[in-house]
Design a protein around this motif. Structure first.
Motif, PDB file in Angstrom:
ATOM      1  N   UNK A 278       1.091  -1.235   0.329  1.00  0.00           N
ATOM      2  CA  UNK A 278       0.149   0.156   0.120  1.00  0.00           C
ATOM      3  C   UNK A 278       1.123   1.773   0.202  1.00  0.00           C
ATOM      4  N   UNK A 279       2.037   1.010  -0.100  1.00  0.00           N
ATOM      5  CA  UNK A 279       3.298   1.763   0.201  1.00  0.00           C
ATOM      6  C   UNK A 279       2.673   3.139   0.651  1.00  0.00           C
ATOM      7  N   UNK A 280       2.931   2.567   2.177  1.00  0.00           N
ATOM      8  CA  UNK A 280       2.955   3.627   3.634  1.00  0.00           C
ATOM      9  C   UNK A 280       3.665   4.184   4.012  1.00  0.00           C
ATOM     10  N   UNK A 281       2.968   5.173   4.354  1.00  0.00           N
ATOM     11  CA  UNK A 281       4.869   5.937   4.564  1.00  0.00           C
ATOM     12  C   UNK A 281       5.149   5.577   5.934  1.00  0.00           C
ATOM     13  N   UNK A 282       4.908   4.541   6.631  1.00  0.00           N
ATOM     14  CA  UNK A 282       5.798   3.930   7.834  1.00  0.00           C
ATOM     15  C   UNK A 282       6.349   2.973   7.066  1.00  0.00           C
ATOM     16  N   UNK A 283       5.810   2.222   6.629  1.00  0.00           N
ATOM     17  CA  UNK A 283       6.619   0.544   6.312  1.00  0.00           C
ATOM     18  C   UNK A 283       6.674   0.669   4.574  1.00  0.00           C
ATOM     19  N   UNK A 284       7.801   1.588   4.289  1.00  0.00           N
ATOM     20  CA  UNK A 284       8.340   1.226   2.844  1.00  0.00           C
ATOM     21  C   UNK A 284       8.628  -0.167   2.508  1.00  0.00           C
ATOM     22  N   UNK A 285       8.576  -0.423   1.845  1.00  0.00           N
ATOM     23  CA  UNK A 285       9.370  -1.540   1.084  1.00  0.00           C
ATOM     24  C   UNK A 285      10.909  -1.234   0.315  1.00  0.00           C
ATOM     25  N   UNK A 286      11.351  -1.173   1.260  1.00  0.00           N
ATOM     26  CA  UNK A 286      13.346  -0.961   0.813  1.00  0.00           C
ATOM     27  C   UNK A 286      13.102   0.168  -0.011  1.00  0.00           C
ATOM     28  N   UNK A 287      14.196   0.910  -0.214  1.00  0.00           N
ATOM     29  CA  UNK A 287      14.348   2.335  -0.493  1.00  0.00           C
ATOM     30  C   UNK A 287      14.888   2.335  -2.187  1.00  0.00           C
ATOM     31  N   UNK A 288      15.741   2.390  -2.079  1.00  0.00           N
ATOM     32  CA  UNK A 288      15.781   2.535  -4.057  1.00  0.00           C
ATOM     33  C   UNK A 288      15.611   1.003  -4.930  1.00  0.00           C
ATOM     34  N   UNK A 289      15.949  -0.186  -3.697  1.00  0.00           N
ATOM     35  CA  UNK A 289      15.893  -1.975  -4.845  1.00  0.00           C
ATOM     36  C   UNK A 289      14.723  -2.271  -3.880  1.00  0.00           C
ATOM     37  N   UNK A 290      13.257  -2.730  -3.900  1.00  0.00           N
ATOM     38  CA  UNK A 290      11.677  -3.186  -2.943  1.00  0.00           C
ATOM     39  C   UNK A 290      12.666  -4.098  -2.964  1.00  0.00           C
ATOM     40  N   UNK A 291      12.668  -4.755  -1.355  1.00  0.00           N
ATOM     41  CA  UNK A 291      12.674  -6.017  -0.516  1.00  0.00           C
ATOM     42  C   UNK A 291      11.993  -7.079  -1.064  1.00  0.00           C
ATOM     43  N   UNK A 334      13.429  -8.350  -4.577  1.00  0.00           N
ATOM     44  CA  UNK A 334      14.551  -9.334  -4.858  1.00  0.00           C
ATOM     45  C   UNK A 334      14.076 -10.394  -3.971  1.00  0.00           C
ATOM     46  N   UNK A 335      12.197 -10.625  -3.638  1.00  0.00           N
ATOM     47  CA  UNK A 335      11.692 -11.903  -3.164  1.00  0.00           C
ATOM     48  C   UNK A 335      10.860 -12.923  -4.053  1.00  0.00           C
ATOM     49  N   UNK A 336      11.549 -12.554  -4.937  1.00  0.00           N
ATOM     50  CA  UNK A 336      11.013 -13.416  -6.532  1.00  0.00           C
ATOM     51  C   UNK A 336      11.992 -13.975  -6.928  1.00  0.00           C
ATOM     52  N   UNK A 337      12.071 -15.372  -7.601  1.00  0.00           N
ATOM     53  CA  UNK A 337      13.062 -15.992  -8.600  1.00  0.00           C
ATOM     54  C   UNK A 337      12.571 -17.408  -9.048  1.00  0.00           C
ATOM     55  N   UNK A 338      13.426 -17.743  -9.884  1.00  0.00           N
ATOM     56  CA  UNK A 338      12.942 -19.143 -10.434  1.00  0.00           C
ATOM     57  C   UNK A 338      12.480 -20.238  -9.899  1.00  0.00           C
ATOM     58  N   UNK A 339      11.420 -20.638 -10.122  1.00  0.00           N
ATOM     59  CA  UNK A 339      11.243 -22.306  -9.356  1.00  0.00           C
ATOM     60  C   UNK A 339      12.634 -23.346  -8.408  1.00  0.00           C
ATOM     61  N   UNK A 340      12.316 -23.584  -7.000  1.00  0.00           N
ATOM     62  CA  UNK A 340      13.938 -24.505  -7.315  1.00  0.00           C
ATOM     63  C   UNK A 340      13.256 -25.674  -7.425  1.00  0.00           C
TER      64      UNK A 340
END
Length: 343
Positions: A278-291, A334-340
């Motif tokens: 929700x792009x929250x002011x006090x709970x950002x999804x990382x800064x330059x690179x999304x978590x 950084x939380x997604x990648x190819x299926x193992x």
């Protein structure tokens, strides 16, 4: 700065200044512009009680919180929405009021607010699939705006919502394209309209890919960090655990990440995670690179839009119902990648 002081600065009567600020047609446009400029320069804001006596309006927007949903008052999503709305209220000279009501007395609470002239309009948040509050307010003919929609209500009403079905269908397709076939959904309470739409998008993407949904991988509850942690922990212990998890809230996604860390699993390598942000002011999804890879839509912006739409409704009560559907952006983190390969 009060009305008398502003009037003395302008060399006009208090009545003229008041009428200019309140939009009375008998005041010339030149005088109105001059008065408004002086009010802005000197930081004058009309007293809302006095303004109400002059215009027949309270210049107050109400937020009525059902007693069963009072947790929303400390929810950062609710807080960001209200912050966005409050900005627009202030620009239009409106204040806001919060009140609560028992679930069995919602209609009485709304009628009391409007009959007393306490509010000019109300904001309805967290609509359920069959939302009785919409029916109540439509019967009353009261100005209101809904943050969200209600699938079970056919009558027209004003709303602003994010395209939940489309965003979760796209997120699920993204995971399928990465090779994932065991995709879990950690959803919100599914009597809430947004959660049902997100589930529908998830199921449609699975169906289009020829994948059968697994009831073991679909969970629904209030979106807390603890909930995300417990559900991800339990799923990691399944005989055939998911390789990817779709989460309806950034708050719950933090709990999912904690559970994966405790299980010795690396997010993005062993298990992919997509959250709704929700792009929250006090709970950002990382800064330059999304978590987190996430479907992102600003709830603060939704608050601003809802406030503007409600004030338009107050000023033009006979206009046709207006709606605004916001599209979520899929941001890759950084939380997604190819299926193992587990075989």
């Amino acid at each position: 700065m009060n009305l008398k002081q502003l009037s003395e600065i302008l060399g006009l009567s208090q009545t003229t200044v008041s009428r200019a600020l309140n939009g009375y047609p008998e005041v010339s446009e030149a005088t109105r512009t001059r008065v408004q400029a002086a009010a802005t320069k000197h930081g004058y804001r009309p007293n809302s009680r006095a303004k109400g006596l002059a215009t027949g309006r309270s210049h107050v927007i109400g937020h009525v919180i059902p007693s069963s949903s009072q947790h929303e008052m400390v929810n950062p999503i609710f807080g960001d929405f209200v912050a966005g709305a409050a900005r627009r209220y202030a620009e239009h000279g409106y204040d806001m009021m919060f009140t609560s009501a028992d679930d069995t007395s919602i209609e009485r609470a709304y009628r009391d607010l409007f009959q007393r002239g306490a509010v000019d309009g109300v904001v309805l948040q967290g609509p359920k699939v069959n939302e009785q509050r919409i029916e109540v307010l439509n019967r009353m003919g009261a100005p209101f705006i809904v943050h969200g929609r209600s699938t079970g209500i056919d009558a027209p009403y004003d709303w602003v919502d994010v395209n939940n079905k489309s965003s979760f269908m796209r997120a699920t397709q993204f995971l399928i394209d990465l090779g994932h076939r065991r995709i879990a959904l950690i959803n919100g309470l599914e009597d809430m309209d947004f959660a049902q739409r997100r589930r529908a998008g998830y199921l449609q993407a699975l169906n289009q890919a020829g994948l059968s949904p697994d009831p073991e991988l679909m969970r629904s509850a209030e979106m807390t960090e603890v909930y995300g942690h417990h559900e991800a922990r339990d799923m990691a212990q399944l005989k055939n655990p998911p390789t990817a998890i779709l989460v309806s809230s950034m708050i719950s996604a933090i709990g999912v990440r904690r559970a994966l860390n405790e299980a010795g699993l690396q997010m993005g390598r062993d298990v992919s995670v997509i959250a709704h942000d929700d792009d929250l002011s006090y709970l950002k999804n990382g800064q330059d690179v999304p978590i987190f890879t996430a479907t992102r839509s600003s709830v603060r912006l939704a608050g601003e839009i809802a406030a503007e739409m409600l004030i338009e409704r107050i000023n033009a009560p006979e206009d046709p119902a207006k709606t605004r559907l916001l599209e979520a952006e899929l941001v890759v983190g950084g939380s997604t990648g190819p299926a193992p390969n587990r075989f």
